[in-house]
Motif scaffolding. Structure first.
Motif, mmCIF file in Angstrom:
data_model
loop_
_atom_site.group_PDB
_atom_site.id
_atom_site.type_symbol
_atom_site.label_atom_id
_atom_site.label_comp_id
_atom_site.label_asym_id
_atom_site.label_seq_id
_atom_site.Cartn_x
_atom_site.Cartn_y
_atom_site.Cartn_z
ATOM 1 N N ALA A 106 0.838 -1.075 -0.023
ATOM 2 C CA ALA A 106 -0.027 0.010 -0.062
ATOM 3 C C ALA A 106 0.820 1.293 0.126
ATOM 4 O O ALA A 106 0.784 2.211 -0.679
ATOM 5 N N LEU A 107 2.047 1.133 0.840
ATOM 6 C CA LEU A 107 2.895 2.335 0.585
ATOM 7 C C LEU A 107 3.401 2.675 -0.784
ATOM 8 O O LEU A 107 3.858 3.751 -1.155
ATOM 9 N N PHE A 108 3.754 1.357 -1.640
ATOM 10 C CA PHE A 108 4.406 1.543 -2.958
ATOM 11 C C PHE A 108 3.324 2.138 -3.745
ATOM 12 O O PHE A 108 3.522 3.191 -4.558
ATOM 13 N N TRP A 109 1.915 1.723 -3.593
ATOM 14 C CA TRP A 109 0.856 1.982 -4.358
ATOM 15 C C TRP A 109 0.614 3.544 -4.024
ATOM 16 O O TRP A 109 0.301 4.654 -5.116
ATOM 17 N N ASN A 110 0.610 4.129 -2.729
ATOM 18 C CA ASN A 110 0.505 5.524 -2.446
ATOM 19 C C ASN A 110 1.551 6.353 -2.963
ATOM 20 O O ASN A 110 1.057 7.423 -3.191
ATOM 21 N N ASN A 111 2.693 5.986 -3.087
ATOM 22 C CA ASN A 111 3.586 6.891 -3.965
ATOM 23 C C ASN A 111 3.478 6.696 -5.367
ATOM 24 O O ASN A 111 3.696 7.603 -6.081
ATOM 25 N N HIS A 112 3.207 5.607 -6.011
ATOM 26 C CA HIS A 112 2.898 5.354 -7.353
ATOM 27 C C HIS A 112 1.789 6.263 -7.898
ATOM 28 O O HIS A 112 1.944 6.820 -8.818
ATOM 29 N N PHE A 113 0.648 6.462 -7.137
ATOM 30 C CA PHE A 113 -0.451 7.198 -7.205
ATOM 31 C C PHE A 113 -0.354 8.511 -6.523
ATOM 32 O O PHE A 113 -1.154 8.800 -5.512
ATOM 33 N N ALA A 114 0.671 9.235 -6.537
ATOM 34 C CA ALA A 114 0.969 10.277 -5.662
ATOM 35 C C ALA A 114 -0.006 11.377 -5.694
ATOM 36 O O ALA A 114 -0.519 11.855 -6.986
ATOM 37 N N CYS A 115 -0.707 11.884 -4.532
ATOM 38 C CA CYS A 115 -1.709 12.577 -4.534
ATOM 39 C C CYS A 115 -2.015 13.411 -3.261
ATOM 40 O O CYS A 115 -1.449 12.849 -2.435
ATOM 41 N N ARG A 116 -2.131 14.581 -3.488
ATOM 42 C CA ARG A 116 -2.308 15.469 -2.126
ATOM 43 C C ARG A 116 -3.791 16.171 -2.275
ATOM 44 O O ARG A 116 -4.424 16.400 -3.447
ATOM 45 N N SER A 117 -4.620 15.734 -1.294
ATOM 46 C CA SER A 117 -5.809 16.237 -1.114
ATOM 47 C C SER A 117 -6.113 17.279 0.106
ATOM 48 O O SER A 117 -5.669 16.633 1.055
ATOM 49 N N LYS A 118 -6.846 18.152 0.072
ATOM 50 C CA LYS A 118 -7.185 19.116 0.842
ATOM 51 C C LYS A 118 -8.520 18.514 1.835
ATOM 52 O O LYS A 118 -8.595 19.318 2.953
ATOM 53 N N GLN A 119 -8.955 17.771 1.252
ATOM 54 C CA GLN A 119 -10.129 17.048 1.971
ATOM 55 C C GLN A 119 -10.068 15.815 2.708
ATOM 56 O O GLN A 119 -9.613 14.964 1.940
ATOM 57 N N LYS A 147 -11.050 7.313 -10.470
ATOM 58 C CA LYS A 147 -12.680 7.870 -10.199
ATOM 59 C C LYS A 147 -13.035 8.380 -8.536
ATOM 60 O O LYS A 147 -13.787 8.911 -8.353
ATOM 61 N N SER A 148 -11.513 8.337 -8.148
ATOM 62 C CA SER A 148 -11.538 8.792 -6.505
ATOM 63 C C SER A 148 -11.749 10.354 -6.485
ATOM 64 O O SER A 148 -10.861 11.151 -7.619
ATOM 65 N N PRO A 149 -12.236 10.972 -6.044
ATOM 66 C CA PRO A 149 -12.435 12.446 -5.657
ATOM 67 C C PRO A 149 -11.115 13.220 -5.391
ATOM 68 O O PRO A 149 -10.663 14.183 -5.875
ATOM 69 N N ALA A 150 -10.465 12.497 -4.639
ATOM 70 C CA ALA A 150 -8.830 13.097 -4.380
ATOM 71 C C ALA A 150 -8.262 13.002 -5.667
ATOM 72 O O ALA A 150 -7.556 14.277 -5.976
ATOM 73 N N MET A 151 -8.106 12.100 -6.433
ATOM 74 C CA MET A 151 -7.227 12.050 -7.775
ATOM 75 C C MET A 151 -7.886 13.088 -8.881
ATOM 76 O O MET A 151 -7.465 13.833 -9.472
ATOM 77 N N LEU A 152 -9.336 13.068 -8.999
ATOM 78 C CA LEU A 152 -10.155 14.064 -9.870
ATOM 79 C C LEU A 152 -9.934 15.144 -9.561
ATOM 80 O O LEU A 152 -9.674 16.098 -10.472
ATOM 81 N N GLN A 153 -9.765 15.532 -8.313
ATOM 82 C CA GLN A 153 -9.580 17.048 -7.920
ATOM 83 C C GLN A 153 -8.220 17.444 -7.938
ATOM 84 O O GLN A 153 -7.519 18.372 -8.706
ATOM 85 N N PHE A 154 -7.366 16.445 -7.536
ATOM 86 C CA PHE A 154 -5.725 16.948 -7.741
ATOM 87 C C PHE A 154 -5.320 16.900 -9.119
ATOM 88 O O PHE A 154 -4.382 17.924 -9.419
#
Length: 463
Positions: A106-119, A147-154
């Motif tokens: 999960a730590l690997f995928w978290n960095n692979h799909f790097a994303c910052r969300s203010k929500q 399709k996640s709101p975090a990535m759609l917004q980022f």
């Protein structure tokens, strides 16, 4: 145990290091039995559940056209507090949960799909997606993230509309998330951006396809033409074996060696592609390959800051009176969870080490294990600064006492009585021990003092 060296290497790559408790648990198990146990213990997981619903943040604004300054400040403070709690909750989970392989991936995928969300709710949702699918299917994970709101917004896909396409998500999907550079054209980016028009989310944080905002005209992508949707684009990318190769290369660098081996990666790509992007068969191939256990692949990777912190927590069962200090550790070491530097994520490898971070890497273990003082210097980027301010650690930066308790009775009691100093050092460290450290080991009279010396050594920074 004749295969101790191999199992110790396996647990350092498929988890966060081997403890003496793990030594007892594995007993005389074969490598394959240990690997099976890693997957078995990672089958079930509980989602993180510390962020509040979006409604809790917006309730104060109900019936008002515009929040005043005090209210906006209050809402921001609530959000920062939640971000902090998600970060610490995941660190705590990685430090205590038995599903080490799931959390490491999960730590690997978290960095692979790097994303910052203010929500915060969106950030938590993203992490839970990565944890849920960490050992599942990569294509399923990619579609969920898309399709996640975090990535759609980022990546601005919420603003990707018919007649006004936004190319950010389409570009990063190909360049960073799937097929990699050199395998698509600028025209492919433009055409695929049109396919993702209309993808967005509603106020409840649920994905919504908005037909009126979707460009339903004919598109040409990777040499094929049709009335493509976003799902069609993702399917096309996964039809290409280059995607399997791109991910296999990244995984090789994460789990095996920073220097890619073309022959090994070729086979990994075949395994991954033929398994329809199921992650488990690929990992099983890696962990059972003879080359995975070659000396050149042992003790050669620099631990990420999170791996270093979590490894210490697990090895010494560390309890924190003020867990917020872990945010400061992440900051000075250069990896604040949920706050990657950009969409490409942290570069990792030798990039984790510079003169400043190495000093803290050497100092933090002994400070934690002795409950000592540590001075923090340096400055985070503006968003990190705001994030860390919530924990009130910035104001306490100079001369902070680390209020942590290592369970020394448990740790020392778990060491086999027959283990001499040299064997203890070999167990605690992955790479070959230097001559200077060999002398320290030979002269040590006290095991506790020796262990602190070992975890404060450059060798301890490697896995």
């Amino acid at each position: 145990m004749t295969n101790l060296k191999q199992i110790k290497h396996l647990l350092s790559r498929a988890g966060f290091g081997m403890r003496f408790d793990d030594l007892k648990a594995t007993g005389d198990q074969t490598n394959k039995e240990v690997i099976a146990g890693l997957f078995s213990s990672s089958e079930k997981h509980e989602p993180l559940n510390v962020a509040k619903s979006i409604g809790d943040y917006t309730m104060a604004r109900k019936g008002r056209k515009k929040a005043d300054q005090a209210e906006r400040k209050m809402l921001m403070q609530m959000q920062r507090q939640q971000e902090r709690e998600i970060n610490l909750a995941w660190i705590d989970l990685m430090s205590k949960d038995n599903g080490q392989l799931r959390e490491k991936m999960a730590l690997f995928w978290n960095n692979h799909f790097a994303c910052r969300s203010k929500q915060p709710l969106h950030a938590q949702q993203l992490v839970n997606m990565q944890r849920q699918h960490a050992l599942g299917n990569f294509k399923t994970l990619t579609l969920a993230i898309a399709k996640s709101p975090a990535m759609l917004q980022f990546l601005n896909n919420q603003q990707n509309l018919k007649g006004h396409p936004n190319e950010n998500f389409a570009r990063e999907l190909m360049e960073l998330f799937t097929i990699g550079r050199g395998n698509y054209t600028e025209q492919d980016v433009k055409e695929s951006a049109r396919a993702f028009t209309g993808w967005g989310y509603d106020q409840s944080g649920e994905f919504r396809f908005r037909p009126a905002a979707h460009d339903d005209d004919r598109k040409t992508f990777l040499g094929k033409s049709g009335n493509f949707t976003g799902e069609d684009i993702i399917n096309s990318l996964f039809d290409k074996k280059e995607t399997a190769r791109f991910i296999s290369t990244k995984l090789y660098k994460y789990l095996v060696n920073e220097t890619p081996d073309t022959a090994h990666i070729n086979v990994m790509s075949d395994v991954f592609y033929k398994a329809n992007y199921e992650i488990k068969p690929l990992l099983e191939y890696i962990f059972t390959a003879e080359w995975f256990y070659e000396d050149k692949n042992i003790g050669n990777l620099v631990k990420s800051p999170v791996e270093l912190i979590v490894g210490l927590n697990r090895q010494f069962d560390i309890a924190y009176q003020k867990p917020a200090i872990l945010l400061q550790f992440q900051k000075v070491l250069g990896q604040v969870l949920l706050y990657p530097p950009n969409v490409a994520g942290w570069p990792g490898g030798r990039n984790w080490i510079d003169s400043s971070s190495l000093m803290y890497r050497i100092k933090i273990p002994s400070t934690l294990l002795n409950g000592g003082m540590i001075d923090f210097n340096g400055k985070a980027d503006p968003e990190d600064e705001a994030f860390l301010a919530t924990a009130k650690v910035m104001k306490e930066a100079a001369g902070t006492r680390v209020q942590a308790h290592a369970n020394w009775n448990k740790f020392l009691g778990s060491i086999p009585p027959s283990l001499d100093n040299k064997s203890l050092a070999q167990f605690m460290l992955q790479p070959t021990i230097s001559n200077a450290l060999t002398k320290t080991v030979a002269q040590a009279k006290d095991k506790k003092a020796l262990v602190i010396e070992l975890v404060s050594s450059p060798e301890y920074q490697l896995s």
